[in-house]
Write a protein that holds these residues in place. Structure first.
Motif, PDB file in Angstrom:
ATOM      1  N   LEU A  74       0.821  -1.210   0.000  1.00 49.19           N
ATOM      2  CA  LEU A  74       0.000   0.000   0.000  1.00 49.19           C
ATOM      3  C   LEU A  74       0.858   1.263   0.000  1.00 49.19           C
ATOM      4  O   LEU A  74       0.507   2.267  -0.631  1.00 49.19           O
ATOM      5  N   LEU A  75       1.984   1.205   0.687  1.00 48.02           N
ATOM      6  CA  LEU A  75       2.854   2.379   0.741  1.00 48.02           C
ATOM      7  C   LEU A  75       3.522   2.668  -0.595  1.00 48.02           C
ATOM      8  O   LEU A  75       3.992   3.796  -0.831  1.00 48.02           O
ATOM      9  N   ALA A  76       3.558   1.689  -1.485  1.00 45.53           N
ATOM     10  CA  ALA A  76       4.045   1.965  -2.841  1.00 45.53           C
ATOM     11  C   ALA A  76       3.129   2.988  -3.512  1.00 45.53           C
ATOM     12  O   ALA A  76       3.595   3.906  -4.201  1.00 45.53           O
ATOM     13  N   TYR A  77       1.827   2.854  -3.290  1.00 47.00           N
ATOM     14  CA  TYR A  77       0.880   3.827  -3.845  1.00 47.00           C
ATOM     15  C   TYR A  77       0.977   5.165  -3.118  1.00 47.00           C
ATOM     16  O   TYR A  77       0.756   6.223  -3.720  1.00 47.00           O
ATOM     17  N   PHE A  78       1.317   5.123  -1.847  1.00 51.97           N
ATOM     18  CA  PHE A  78       1.559   6.369  -1.119  1.00 51.97           C
ATOM     19  C   PHE A  78       2.676   7.153  -1.790  1.00 51.97           C
ATOM     20  O   PHE A  78       2.583   8.372  -1.972  1.00 51.97           O
ATOM     21  N   GLN A  79       3.757   6.452  -2.151  1.00 46.11           N
ATOM     22  CA  GLN A  79       4.889   7.127  -2.783  1.00 46.11           C
ATOM     23  C   GLN A  79       4.523   7.683  -4.156  1.00 46.11           C
ATOM     24  O   GLN A  79       4.969   8.770  -4.537  1.00 46.11           O
ATOM     25  N   MET A  80       3.701   6.965  -4.904  1.00 47.24           N
ATOM     26  CA  MET A  80       3.226   7.485  -6.192  1.00 47.24           C
ATOM     27  C   MET A  80       2.458   8.788  -5.977  1.00 47.24           C
ATOM     28  O   MET A  80       2.653   9.781  -6.695  1.00 47.24           O
ATOM     29  N   ALA A  81       1.573   8.769  -4.984  1.00 46.48           N
ATOM     30  CA  ALA A  81       0.769   9.956  -4.687  1.00 46.48           C
ATOM     31  C   ALA A  81       1.646  11.101  -4.187  1.00 46.48           C
ATOM     32  O   ALA A  81       1.355  12.275  -4.452  1.00 46.48           O
ATOM     33  N   GLN A  82       2.722  10.762  -3.480  1.00 49.28           N
ATOM     34  CA  GLN A  82       3.640  11.801  -3.014  1.00 49.28           C
ATOM     35  C   GLN A  82       4.306  12.492  -4.197  1.00 49.28           C
ATOM     36  O   GLN A  82       4.448  13.724  -4.215  1.00 49.28           O
ATOM     37  N   ARG A  83       4.714  11.707  -5.189  1.00 50.44           N
ATOM     38  CA  ARG A  83       5.293  12.319  -6.390  1.00 50.44           C
ATOM     39  C   ARG A  83       4.259  13.191  -7.102  1.00 50.44           C
ATOM     40  O   ARG A  83       4.580  14.264  -7.621  1.00 50.44           O
ATOM     41  N   ASP A  84       3.016  12.724  -7.116  1.00 50.18           N
ATOM     42  CA  ASP A  84       1.945  13.523  -7.730  1.00 50.18           C
ATOM     43  C   ASP A  84       1.790  14.856  -7.001  1.00 50.18           C
ATOM     44  O   ASP A  84       1.636  15.905  -7.627  1.00 50.18           O
ATOM     45  N   TRP A  85       1.815  14.804  -5.678  1.00 52.53           N
ATOM     46  CA  TRP A  85       1.673  16.007  -4.847  1.00 52.53           C
ATOM     47  C   TRP A  85       2.816  16.983  -5.123  1.00 52.53           C
ATOM     48  O   TRP A  85       2.604  18.180  -5.306  1.00 52.53           O
ATOM     49  N   GLU A  86       4.018  16.451  -5.164  1.00 46.41           N
ATOM     50  CA  GLU A  86       5.188  17.301  -5.423  1.00 46.41           C
ATOM     51  C   GLU A  86       5.170  17.843  -6.848  1.00 46.41           C
ATOM     52  O   GLU A  86       5.534  19.003  -7.097  1.00 46.41           O
ATOM     53  N   PHE A 133       0.017  20.701 -16.446  1.00 39.85           N
ATOM     54  CA  PHE A 133      -1.010  20.220 -15.519  1.00 39.85           C
ATOM     55  C   PHE A 133      -1.638  18.940 -16.045  1.00 39.85           C
ATOM     56  O   PHE A 133      -1.860  17.985 -15.281  1.00 39.85           O
ATOM     57  N   LEU A 134      -1.953  18.893 -17.340  1.00 41.67           N
ATOM     58  CA  LEU A 134      -2.569  17.701 -17.918  1.00 41.67           C
ATOM     59  C   LEU A 134      -1.628  16.509 -17.840  1.00 41.67           C
ATOM     60  O   LEU A 134      -2.076  15.370 -17.671  1.00 41.67           O
ATOM     61  N   CYS A 135      -0.328  16.743 -17.958  1.00 40.35           N
ATOM     62  CA  CYS A 135       0.645  15.659 -17.756  1.00 40.35           C
ATOM     63  C   CYS A 135       0.575  15.149 -16.316  1.00 40.35           C
ATOM     64  O   CYS A 135       0.536  13.936 -16.074  1.00 40.35           O
ATOM     65  N   ALA A 136       0.571  16.093 -15.374  1.00 40.60           N
ATOM     66  CA  ALA A 136       0.494  15.711 -13.965  1.00 40.60           C
ATOM     67  C   ALA A 136      -0.821  15.003 -13.663  1.00 40.60           C
ATOM     68  O   ALA A 136      -0.855  14.003 -12.924  1.00 40.60           O
ATOM     69  N   ALA A 137      -1.911  15.504 -14.246  1.00 42.03           N
ATOM     70  CA  ALA A 137      -3.218  14.870 -14.052  1.00 42.03           C
ATOM     71  C   ALA A 137      -3.219  13.460 -14.637  1.00 42.03           C
ATOM     72  O   ALA A 137      -3.791  12.525 -14.040  1.00 42.03           O
ATOM     73  N   SER A 138      -2.581  13.290 -15.783  1.00 41.34           N
ATOM     74  CA  SER A 138      -2.520  11.966 -16.410  1.00 41.34           C
ATOM     75  C   SER A 138      -1.756  10.981 -15.531  1.00 41.34           C
ATOM     76  O   SER A 138      -2.144   9.818 -15.402  1.00 41.34           O
ATOM     77  N   LEU A 139      -0.679  11.446 -14.899  1.00 44.33           N
ATOM     78  CA  LEU A 139       0.079  10.554 -14.027  1.00 44.33           C
ATOM     79  C   LEU A 139      -0.709  10.205 -12.767  1.00 44.33           C
ATOM     80  O   LEU A 139      -0.629   9.074 -12.269  1.00 44.33           O
ATOM     81  N   ILE A 140      -1.468  11.159 -12.230  1.00 46.39           N
ATOM     82  CA  ILE A 140      -2.352  10.841 -11.106  1.00 46.39           C
ATOM     83  C   ILE A 140      -3.309   9.730 -11.515  1.00 46.39           C
ATOM     84  O   ILE A 140      -3.524   8.762 -10.769  1.00 46.39           O
ATOM     85  N   MET A 141      -3.872   9.861 -12.705  1.00 38.81           N
ATOM     86  CA  MET A 141      -4.818   8.852 -13.181  1.00 38.81           C
ATOM     87  C   MET A 141      -4.131   7.516 -13.446  1.00 38.81           C
ATOM     88  O   MET A 141      -4.728   6.452 -13.226  1.00 38.81           O
ATOM     89  N   VAL A 142      -2.893   7.542 -13.916  1.00 37.03           N
ATOM     90  CA  VAL A 142      -2.135   6.292 -14.084  1.00 37.03           C
ATOM     91  C   VAL A 142      -2.048   5.561 -12.749  1.00 37.03           C
ATOM     92  O   VAL A 142      -2.295   4.346 -12.654  1.00 37.03           O
ATOM     93  N   HIS A 143      -1.710   6.292 -11.719  1.00 30.82           N
ATOM     94  CA  HIS A 143      -1.533   5.671 -10.411  1.00 30.82           C
ATOM     95  C   HIS A 143      -2.857   5.170  -9.832  1.00 30.82           C
ATOM     96  O   HIS A 143      -2.924   4.059  -9.276  1.00 30.82           O
ATOM     97  N   ARG A 176     -10.566   3.272 -13.883  1.00 30.83           N
ATOM     98  CA  ARG A 176      -9.725   2.745 -14.962  1.00 30.83           C
ATOM     99  C   ARG A 176     -10.186   3.271 -16.316  1.00 30.83           C
ATOM    100  O   ARG A 176      -9.379   3.628 -17.170  1.00 30.83           O
ATOM    101  N   GLY A 177     -11.489   3.346 -16.509  1.00 29.06           N
ATOM    102  CA  GLY A 177     -12.029   3.829 -17.776  1.00 29.06           C
ATOM    103  C   GLY A 177     -11.849   5.322 -17.965  1.00 29.06           C
ATOM    104  O   GLY A 177     -11.534   5.788 -19.068  1.00 29.06           O
ATOM    105  N   LYS A 178     -12.051   6.095 -16.886  1.00 27.35           N
ATOM    106  CA  LYS A 178     -11.945   7.556 -16.997  1.00 27.35           C
ATOM    107  C   LYS A 178     -10.510   8.014 -17.222  1.00 27.35           C
ATOM    108  O   LYS A 178     -10.272   9.153 -17.670  1.00 27.35           O
ATOM    109  N   THR A 179      -9.558   7.160 -16.907  1.00 28.55           N
ATOM    110  CA  THR A 179      -8.157   7.505 -17.133  1.00 28.55           C
ATOM    111  C   THR A 179      -7.903   7.864 -18.592  1.00 28.55           C
ATOM    112  O   THR A 179      -7.184   8.814 -18.901  1.00 28.55           O
ATOM    113  N   GLY A 180      -8.534   7.131 -19.489  1.00 28.16           N
ATOM    114  CA  GLY A 180      -8.329   7.365 -20.914  1.00 28.16           C
ATOM    115  C   GLY A 180      -8.781   8.739 -21.365  1.00 28.16           C
ATOM    116  O   GLY A 180      -8.167   9.341 -22.262  1.00 28.16           O
ATOM    117  N   ARG A 181      -9.838   9.274 -20.764  1.00 31.09           N
ATOM    118  CA  ARG A 181     -10.320  10.589 -21.211  1.00 31.09           C
ATOM    119  C   ARG A 181      -9.360  11.690 -20.814  1.00 31.09           C
ATOM    120  O   ARG A 181      -9.174  12.662 -21.542  1.00 31.09           O
TER     121      ARG A 181
END
Length: 462
Positions: free
Chosen positions: A171-183, A240-250, A295-300
């Motif tokens: 679970l903390l692996a996803y925490f780290q992904m979200a931390q990168r998103d935050w930064e 921002f859209l790049c950052a948003a896309s990475l949030i959605m990837v995670h 998962r589906g909304k990630t594509g949009r």
């Protein structure tokens, strides 16, 4: 016929109704109204500050704009297509309220720098909201992880059983992904928070404006150094859209795991009724709609990023009407990311339960401790590659016999290599396999507890 627009006397007739509708953006850029009002108030204050208009006129403009804000919030201001866009809608209503002084608001300003300012004010606000949501998401991950430091879960590579893990570590692996998103959003914010106000249509203005004063009123960190760049730049939106896309990837990666974990084949989690739906014809079904939708909304969101890149790739300087197309995708991406973060946070907090007994069984029914047998021999002087090959043969023969490594008798181990002693059984027990991986950042329980302390410190960071 639509009402004749407020263009110069260069035009003798109004737009064709269909073209007026095609050209209008009021149906979606009304979302910017609060930001347009705020930016316009700062512009009016700057005009008065520099003596371009009188202090009394500046006060009238600021008061009139605030009245429009209240009318909008009360549902009394709802301009139609004839206003074309939010900027004209506000200016027209302002003139109705304060009279001809309202026509002075647009002095030393173009819609080009105005819309750029509005969009940045909007996105700046949304970034802060999304960062706050990411912290809520991280908090829930940490809360669940703290409950499951010593709960084991199979770890996978290539979707094949690899090595057991602490569920908290997973679970903390996803925490780290979200931390990168935050930064990452913080980095984007710095480039969003630059004011184009005062750049005019493309070349600046002849009026003695004070761009830095207006920027300070709006809490911008700085102003654009080049007027052409200021009105045509949309890098900040793409970032921002790049950052948003990475949030959605995670979010989508976690969603995919929840979907797998909830299947009968895995049975690692149980979906609660509050976050699952049923089938219209199969009464036994409980469907993971929340993670599937994420998962589906990630594509949009990915699509909006691609669209923005394509919009920008061939635009000559400076402003072009193509840039009107930046808003719908940007607005939708913001709304999608916020909705998905909220849904996944609720799902984790209230919508699923880990089946700890099933997880405990799962880590005992495979060969994910094979690496630890090789490590056991290597720690006793056997070259690792030799140990690796030996264990590969052991796994092969054990599978053929319908056994697991834990089922081998000590004599069988010692026939394979004399370095084996009775402590091999402890060394390959799932709990010890996890505990032994105590390298920094590893899944060992001691490391996971340190990681949780670090996670709390990161959440507390502003």
């Amino acid at each position: 016929m639509t009402e004749k627009q407020t263009w110069s006397q260069r035009f003798e007739s109004s737009l064709h109704p269909a073209i007026a509708l095609f050209n209008a953006s009021i149906n979606f850029d009304i979302a910017l109204i609060e930001y347009d009002l705020t930016g316009s108030q700062a512009h009016a204050q700057m005009l008065a500050h520099t003596g371009i208009i009188s202090p009394e006129e500046g006060e009238q403009l600021v008061t009139g704009l605030e009245q429009i804000r209240q009318e909008y919030r009360q549902g009394k201001f709802h301009p139609g297509v004839d206003a074309e866009d939010v900027h004209f809608a506000v200016e027209r209503r302002l003139t109705e309220i304060v009279g001809d002084v309202g026509k002075k608001l647009h002095t030393a300003r173009s819609r080009n720098d105005q819309v750029g300012t509005d969009t940045r004010l909007y996105l700046r606000d949304q970034i802060q909201q999304i960062k706050s949501q990411l912290r809520e998401f991280q908090t829930v991950l940490v809360d669940i992880a703290e409950q499951h430091v010593e709960t084991l879960i199979p770890g996978y590579t290539h979707l094949q059983r690899a090595q057991p893990l602490s569920l908290a570590h997973h679970l903390l692996a996803y925490f780290q992904m979200a931390q990168r998103d935050w930064e990452r959003l913080g980095d984007v914010y710095r480039r969003v928070n630059i004011s184009p106000l005062g750049c005019g249509a493309l070349a600046g203005t002849t009026f003695p404006i004070d761009r830095h004063y207006a920027a300070e009123l709006l809490n911008f960190d700085s102003v654009y150094a080049n007027s052409l760049d200021g009105v045509s730049d949309r890098d900040f939106a793409i970032e921002f859209l790049c950052a948003a896309s990475l949030i959605m990837v995670h979010l989508s990666r976690l969603a995919e795991e929840v979907i797998l974990w909830s299947t009968e084949e895995f049975r690692f989690v149980t979906l609660k009724d509050s976050c699952a739906t049923g089938s219209s014809i199969m009464p036994q079904k409980k469907n993971p709609d929340v993670p599937e939708l994420v998962r589906g909304k990630t594509g949009r969101v990915f699509g909006h990023l691609q669209a923005m890149l394509v919009i920008m790739k061939g635009l000559p300087l400076a402003y072009n009407k193509d840039l009107q197309e930046d808003k719908e995708g940007l607005f939708d991406s913001v709304n999608t990311v916020k909705a998905c973060l909220e849904a996944m946070t609720i799902l984790l907090k209230e919508g699923l339960e880990f089946r700890t007994q099933r997880l405990a069984e799962a880590v005992t029914e495979d060969f994910s401790n094979a690496t630890d047998v090789a490590d056991y021999l290597a720690a006793r002087g056997v070259p690792f590659r030799e140990a690796y090959n030996l264990v590969g043969k052991v796994v092969k023969t054990t599978i053929a016999a319908g056994k697991l490594l834990k089922d081998l008798k000590l004599e069988e181990w010692q026939e394979l290599h004399p370095a084996f002693t009775a402590d091999i059984y402890e060394a390959i027990s799932p709990r010890q396999v996890v505990a032994a991986r105590n390298s920094y950042g590893g899944t060992g329980f001691a490391q996971v507890k340190k990681a949780l302390l670090a996670a709390h410190a990161q959440i507390a960071e502003q």
